[in-house]
Design an enzyme around this catalytic site. Structure first.
Site, mmCIF file in Angstrom:
data_model
loop_
_atom_site.group_PDB
_atom_site.id
_atom_site.type_symbol
_atom_site.label_atom_id
_atom_site.label_comp_id
_atom_site.label_asym_id
_atom_site.label_seq_id
_atom_site.Cartn_x
_atom_site.Cartn_y
_atom_site.Cartn_z
ATOM 1 N N ARG A 90 -4.005 1.439 2.360
ATOM 2 C CA ARG A 90 -2.578 1.089 2.224
ATOM 3 C C ARG A 90 -1.700 2.351 2.231
ATOM 4 O O ARG A 90 -0.744 2.475 1.474
ATOM 5 C CB ARG A 90 -2.308 0.320 0.922
ATOM 6 C CG ARG A 90 -2.984 -0.982 0.800
ATOM 7 C CD ARG A 90 -2.463 -2.016 1.810
ATOM 8 N NE ARG A 90 -3.138 -3.282 1.611
ATOM 9 C CZ ARG A 90 -4.336 -3.569 2.108
ATOM 10 N NH1 ARG A 90 -4.965 -2.696 2.875
ATOM 11 N NH2 ARG A 90 -4.896 -4.725 1.877
ATOM 12 N N SER B 70 1.514 -9.062 -2.552
ATOM 13 C CA SER B 70 0.910 -8.470 -3.760
ATOM 14 C C SER B 70 1.884 -7.484 -4.375
ATOM 15 O O SER B 70 2.314 -6.541 -3.704
ATOM 16 C CB SER B 70 -0.377 -7.734 -3.409
ATOM 17 O OG SER B 70 -1.270 -8.609 -2.799
ATOM 18 N N GLU C 129 3.180 -2.085 -5.720
ATOM 19 C CA GLU C 129 2.818 -1.852 -4.311
ATOM 20 C C GLU C 129 4.039 -1.771 -3.384
ATOM 21 O O GLU C 129 4.129 -0.859 -2.567
ATOM 22 C CB GLU C 129 1.850 -2.931 -3.814
ATOM 23 C CG GLU C 129 1.425 -2.665 -2.387
ATOM 24 C CD GLU C 129 0.320 -3.555 -1.864
ATOM 25 O OE1 GLU C 129 -0.733 -3.644 -2.506
ATOM 26 O OE2 GLU C 129 0.526 -4.170 -0.799
HETATM 27 C C1 FAD Z 1 3.543 -13.172 1.568
HETATM 28 C C2 FAD Z 1 3.183 -11.740 1.907
HETATM 29 C C3 FAD Z 1 1.867 -11.422 2.190
HETATM 30 C C4 FAD Z 1 1.514 -10.108 2.519
HETATM 31 N N1 FAD Z 1 0.201 -9.831 2.785
HETATM 32 C C5 FAD Z 1 -0.158 -8.571 3.100
HETATM 33 C C6 FAD Z 1 -1.535 -8.264 3.390
HETATM 34 O O1 FAD Z 1 -2.396 -9.129 3.386
HETATM 35 N N2 FAD Z 1 -1.850 -6.992 3.682
HETATM 36 C C7 FAD Z 1 -0.912 -5.999 3.730
HETATM 37 O O2 FAD Z 1 -1.285 -4.851 4.022
HETATM 38 N N3 FAD Z 1 0.390 -6.255 3.466
HETATM 39 C C8 FAD Z 1 0.790 -7.511 3.148
HETATM 40 N N4 FAD Z 1 2.109 -7.780 2.873
HETATM 41 C C9 FAD Z 1 3.092 -6.684 2.864
HETATM 42 C C10 FAD Z 1 3.941 -6.555 4.168
HETATM 43 O O3 FAD Z 1 3.968 -7.735 4.881
HETATM 44 C C11 FAD Z 1 3.431 -5.440 5.073
HETATM 45 O O4 FAD Z 1 3.487 -4.204 4.403
HETATM 46 C C12 FAD Z 1 4.256 -5.324 6.371
HETATM 47 O O5 FAD Z 1 3.651 -4.430 7.271
HETATM 48 C C13 FAD Z 1 5.704 -4.909 6.119
HETATM 49 O O6 FAD Z 1 6.397 -5.089 7.333
HETATM 50 P P1 FAD Z 1 7.966 -5.238 7.378
HETATM 51 O O7 FAD Z 1 8.336 -5.278 8.817
HETATM 52 O O8 FAD Z 1 8.411 -6.357 6.547
HETATM 53 O O9 FAD Z 1 8.406 -3.834 6.749
HETATM 54 P P2 FAD Z 1 9.629 -3.506 5.767
HETATM 55 O O10 FAD Z 1 9.424 -4.234 4.475
HETATM 56 O O11 FAD Z 1 10.910 -3.676 6.473
HETATM 57 O O12 FAD Z 1 9.396 -1.953 5.514
HETATM 58 C C14 FAD Z 1 8.308 -1.489 4.732
HETATM 59 C C15 FAD Z 1 8.319 0.043 4.730
HETATM 60 O O13 FAD Z 1 8.072 0.545 6.035
HETATM 61 C C16 FAD Z 1 9.172 1.329 6.511
HETATM 62 N N5 FAD Z 1 9.352 0.944 7.922
HETATM 63 C C17 FAD Z 1 9.589 -0.297 8.388
HETATM 64 N N6 FAD Z 1 9.624 -0.275 9.730
HETATM 65 C C18 FAD Z 1 9.418 0.996 10.112
HETATM 66 C C19 FAD Z 1 9.361 1.656 11.380
HETATM 67 N N7 FAD Z 1 9.501 0.998 12.541
HETATM 68 N N8 FAD Z 1 9.160 2.999 11.398
HETATM 69 C C20 FAD Z 1 9.005 3.692 10.239
HETATM 70 N N9 FAD Z 1 9.050 3.123 9.011
HETATM 71 C C21 FAD Z 1 9.249 1.789 8.958
HETATM 72 C C22 FAD Z 1 10.365 0.936 5.633
HETATM 73 O O14 FAD Z 1 11.297 2.001 5.524
HETATM 74 C C23 FAD Z 1 9.671 0.644 4.316
HETATM 75 O O15 FAD Z 1 9.428 1.848 3.629
HETATM 76 C C24 FAD Z 1 2.494 -9.084 2.546
HETATM 77 C C25 FAD Z 1 3.840 -9.426 2.249
HETATM 78 C C26 FAD Z 1 4.168 -10.735 1.941
HETATM 79 C C27 FAD Z 1 5.599 -11.097 1.664
#
Ligand code: FAD
Length: 374
Positions: free
Chosen positions: A181, A259, A357
């Site tokens: 992670r 999480s 997290e």
């Molecule tokens: C119901 C649920 C289940 C989930 N299950 C999992 C799981 O099983 N495994 C897991 O690993 N995660 C899980 N997650 C967490 C999350 O979905 C992941 O971390 C996902 O990759 C975040 O993507 P996002 O586009 O929403 O990013 P955001 O929430 O928009 O951003 C997250 C971080 O990444 C940075 N960021 C975003 N886009 C970019 C980019 N293009 N370039 C540089 N930095 C960037 C942001 O600044 C921020 O710091 C879960 C979340 C939820 C709500």
């Protein structure tokens, strides 16, 4: 303000600048958040043009913050930043052999849709990562993982813009310094904007990973229903989708960010001492005589399944997930209160510290420690 500094840029290049932009619907925790400026990027040239107009000394420009699907962030009620939203789309085949296909996926592609697409094409590897919310560009940031697979297992390279030097860089998987992670991008927040991720996926439909939890049993049911004995990646993907839908609250129904706490890692000695009092404690052996303990189990045993501080409560079926019962009104402070309460109860009972997290975003777009002491 950026919009005042770069008015012609906005007109010439079609950038969308808005003041006082409401991000309450742009984060899956549905926290109230207003941002100064939002810039939506639909191609890489727009980022070049925007950054050309962004003052080198940053005297008058707001700090930058990158936001994709908002599923792993805790946003402040006021975000004094220019929020960059990478929305570039496209999936391109770079190379193809009998055994594998190399693809490049633009940052704005929805992650789950990408997984569905690749499996439908007969390109395998990502199926265990189905139903993780968010966009592809964010996936390398915390090296998303689930059911025994991590993003890094299939990443070939990442194309990213280095914001401080205003340069494009192609990073190999090794350059990304992936960990559990974790990645280079996570350790240097607001430094990179990922625009494209390159994957090598395989075409061997017999290569599956179904050893986690109930995955094999559920997948086997699909195969049997279709008169097959051999499991396919599509069976595994469907099983994981079903299991996740049963286990995890859908953020659109009940806002959450997955999480909320990391699984703490404690010494074998501390684990053994706890095991004497709590024989059911759930732990996984780690290198160097350490044990990773299931944070959800700790929270549940502390009597907090469904508990918290209004309006933020742990989910009544999955204590590791904090849910927001006052969508678009609850704030970061509410989350901090619930987090402090839960962490204190767990500490009182087990002498274990729980760490958060999701990414905590401060009002000035800095990341990390909150002003609420959590
Ligand atoms: C119901 C649920 C289940 C989930 N299950 C999992 C799981 O099983 N495994 C897991 O690993 N995660 C899980 N997650 C967490 C999350 O979905 C992941 O971390 C996902 O990759 C975040 O993507 P996002 O586009 O929403 O990013 P955001 O929430 O928009 O951003 C997250 C971080 O990444 C940075 N960021 C975003 N886009 C970019 C980019 N293009 N370039 C540089 N930095 C960037 C942001 O600044 C921020 O710091 C879960 C979340 C939820 C709500």
């Amino acid at each position: 303000m950026i919009s005042a500094l770069c008015p012609t840029l906005s007109v010439q290049h079609g950038l969308s600048h808005k003041l006082s932009h409401d991000l309450s619907h742009a984060n899956t925790m549905a926290l109230a958040c207003m941002a100064d400026t939002v810039v939506t990027l639909t191609n890489e040239t727009q980022l070049d043009n925007f950054m050309t107009g962004y003052l080198a000394d940053n005297d008058e420009c707001k700090p930058l913050f990158v936001l994709s699907g908002g599923s792993n962030v805790l946003l402040p009620i006021k975000l004094h930043a220019t929020v960059l939203c990478p929305q570039m789309r496209g999936i391109h085949i770079i190379a193809q052999t009998q055994d594998y296909v190399d693809i490049e996926v633009m940052a704005g592609e929805n992650w789950h849709d990408l997984v569905l697409h690749t499996v439908a094409q007969g390109w395998y590897g990502l199926e265990n990562l189905a139903l993780i919310p968010g966009l592809t560009g964010a996936a390398p940031v915390q090296n998303i993982g689930a059911y025994g697979v991590q993003l890094e297992d299939y990443v070939q390279h990442v194309r990213a813009y280095h914001l401080p030097s205003k340069t494009w860089q192609q990073l190999s998987a090794a350059d990304c310094q992936f960990g559990y992670r974790d990645s280079l991008f996570k350790r240097a927040p607001n430094t990179w904007l990922i625009s494209c991720v390159g994957f090598r996926l395989h075409t061997d439909a017999t290569r599956i990973l179904a050893s986690y939890g109930d995955v094999r049993t559920v997948a086997q049911n699909y195969a049997t229903q279709q008169g097959r004995t051999q499991l396919t990646p599509a069976d595994v993907m469907q099983a994981i989708i079903d299991i996740r839908q049963q286990k995890l609250p859908d953020p659109q129904q009940l806002p959450n960010c997955g999480s909320f706490f990391q699984n703490p890692i404690i010494s074998q000695a501390q684990f053994s001492a706890l095991q004497a009092n709590y024989p059911d404690i759930v732990g996984y052996p780690m290198p160097d005589s350490m044990v990773k303990v299931a944070a959800g189990w700790l929270i549940e045993q502390a009597g907090l399944k469904g508990g918290g501080i209004a309006p933020i409560f742990t989910h009544n079926q999955q204590a590791l997930v904090l849910t927001n019962h006052s969508p678009y009104l609850a704030t970061q402070e509410d989350v901090a209160n619930a987090q402090s309460h839960i962490a204190a109860c767990v500490h009182d009972k087990f002498a274990i510290n729980l760490a958060r997290e999701p990414v905590w975003v401060n009002a000035d777009a800095t990341i990390g420690q909150s002003k609420y002491g959590v």
